[in-house]
Design a protein around this motif. Structure first.
Motif, PDB file in Angstrom:
ATOM      1  N   GLY A 138      31.402  38.336  42.155  1.00 57.36           N
ATOM      2  CA  GLY A 138      31.728  37.274  42.895  1.00 57.36           C
ATOM      3  C   GLY A 138      33.132  36.574  42.398  1.00 57.36           C
ATOM      4  N   MET A 139      32.820  36.301  41.238  1.00 56.47           N
ATOM      5  CA  MET A 139      33.580  35.773  40.293  1.00 56.47           C
ATOM      6  C   MET A 139      34.978  35.752  40.521  1.00 56.47           C
ATOM      7  N   ALA A 140      35.592  35.112  41.038  1.00 58.12           N
ATOM      8  CA  ALA A 140      37.119  35.268  40.671  1.00 58.12           C
ATOM      9  C   ALA A 140      38.186  35.778  39.827  1.00 58.12           C
ATOM     10  N   VAL A 141      38.883  36.887  39.573  1.00 60.13           N
ATOM     11  CA  VAL A 141      39.620  36.907  38.303  1.00 60.13           C
ATOM     12  C   VAL A 141      41.225  36.703  38.303  1.00 60.13           C
ATOM     13  N   LEU A 147      46.456  35.410  40.643  1.00 58.14           N
ATOM     14  CA  LEU A 147      45.604  35.574  40.904  1.00 58.14           C
ATOM     15  C   LEU A 147      45.538  37.910  41.454  1.00 58.14           C
ATOM     16  N   ARG A 150      38.873  40.187  42.768  1.00 59.26           N
ATOM     17  CA  ARG A 150      36.610  39.626  41.889  1.00 59.26           C
ATOM     18  C   ARG A 150      36.598  41.113  41.625  1.00 59.26           C
ATOM     19  N   VAL A 161      36.175  45.088  38.480  1.00 59.49           N
ATOM     20  CA  VAL A 161      36.429  43.850  39.089  1.00 59.49           C
ATOM     21  C   VAL A 161      38.175  44.795  40.809  1.00 59.49           C
ATOM     22  N   THR A 211      45.808  29.914  46.461  1.00 59.90           N
ATOM     23  CA  THR A 211      44.648  30.203  47.449  1.00 59.90           C
ATOM     24  C   THR A 211      43.658  28.339  48.041  1.00 59.90           C
ATOM     25  N   LEU A 217      35.055  32.810  49.009  1.00 59.33           N
ATOM     26  CA  LEU A 217      35.826  34.187  47.745  1.00 59.33           C
ATOM     27  C   LEU A 217      36.505  33.787  46.999  1.00 59.33           C
ATOM     28  N   PHE A 218      37.722  32.985  47.171  1.00 54.57           N
ATOM     29  CA  PHE A 218      38.439  32.796  46.265  1.00 54.57           C
ATOM     30  C   PHE A 218      38.393  31.074  45.973  1.00 54.57           C
ATOM     31  N   ILE A 257      38.113  35.757  33.661  1.00 53.39           N
ATOM     32  CA  ILE A 257      37.624  36.286  34.686  1.00 53.39           C
ATOM     33  C   ILE A 257      37.532  34.515  35.201  1.00 53.39           C
TER      34      ILE A 257
END
Length: 286
Positions: A138-141, A147, A150, A161, A211, A217-218, A257
């Motif tokens: 679930g971590m954003a990347v 962006l 995730r 990812v 975002t 989510l982000f 990340i």
């Protein structure tokens, strides 16, 4: 050996004169074209050290100019840092007066792409960080420019990812200029559509989308793309907004990340930069 020592150590000037006379006589016995060619070769050999010295001093001069430019840049950045710190403190005071929660900023885990999904239906990459590096699903990347996606799966030393260039991912975005909100959906390649934008909404070509943080989510505030084309929808009640991703999703190498957050008053990074500058200053003075 004794002969060479006698000639070059005790009678160096006379030896060089004899060699020069012999070389001149040898050149006179050759044809005109051969003389010119040999003369050029001898001149080039004699002047080679001079050319090398000139190149060395030119490179030293260039490095000195570059060093001065970098010093000026560092001074400017430190002034900018102090100005931003003042803005930070003012912003936090205003948020506190308004009763708003402190707004932290993010910490990152750098990683490299070590694999890419061969499936044309699931666009994902594999990075060289995993559960051992505190990476979680679930971590954003993000990339250097914007962006990317995730984390979808985590393994002990790697993670998968899922890129935003998948039909299954929608990104809630806000227009940085006008604060108009829409939902970003993938179209093809690095091209996206910003959906649910009314005909009267203030969106123009060149706007940058961030975002929004809606939906959790982000995290909010990360750049996503730039509007490059706008047209009216056939129904006449919405705009067809096309967006180009800031990150090149087909050529990803180094990523970051989004691992956590820390407060704006956390000065550890600035302290490390000051220590680094102090070490460099001592090295220059020593």
């Amino acid at each position: 050996m004794h002969v060479f020592s006698f000639l070059f150590d005790r009678h160096l000037d006379k030896t060089i004169l004899v060699i020069a006379v012999a070389a001149g006589v040898a050149l006179l016995s050759l044809g005109e074209e051969t003389q010119l060619r040999q003369a050029r070769a001898v001149t080039a050999a004699l002047l080679y050290p001079v050319h090398r010295a000139a190149e060395y001093f030119a490179s030293v001069s260039s490095l000195e100019e570059e060093n001065e430019s970098l010093r000026a840049m560092v001074a400017t950045l430190y002034q900018e840092r102090e100005r931003l710190l003042q803005f930070r403190d003012e912003r936090e005071r205003l948020r506190a007066l308004a009763g708003l929660r402190a707004d932290p900023f993010h910490t990152f885990v750098p990683c490299e792409v070590i694999g890419r999904s061969p499936s044309p239906f699931i666009r994902s990459v594999t990075v060289d960080r995993g559960a051992a590096d505190s990476v979680r699903v679930g971590m954003a990347v993000v990339g250097y420019r914007g962006l990317v996606g995730r984390v979808a799966q985590v393994f002990p030393r790697t993670a998968e990812v899922l890129l935003i260039s998948n039909k299954s991912i929608s990104v809630s975005c806000v227009n940085r200029r006008s604060r108009v909100i829409g939902i970003l959906e993938w179209d093809h390649a690095n091209i996206f559509r910003l959906e649910y934008v009314g005909k009267e909404e203030d969106v123009i070509v060149g706007d940058t989308l961030l975002t929004s943080g809606h939906g959790a989510l982000f995290p909010r505030g990360f750049a996503v793309g730039t509007v490059f084309r706008i047209a009216d929808d056939r129904g006449g009640i919405a705009k067809r907004v096309q967006v180009a991703s800031l990150a090149n999703l087909n050529a990803l190498e180094e990523l970051f990340i989004v691992a956590g957050t820390r407060g704006w008053n956390d000065d550890r990074l600035y302290d490390e930069l000051e220590k680094l500058e102090a070490r460099n200053a001592r090295r220059r003075s020593g």
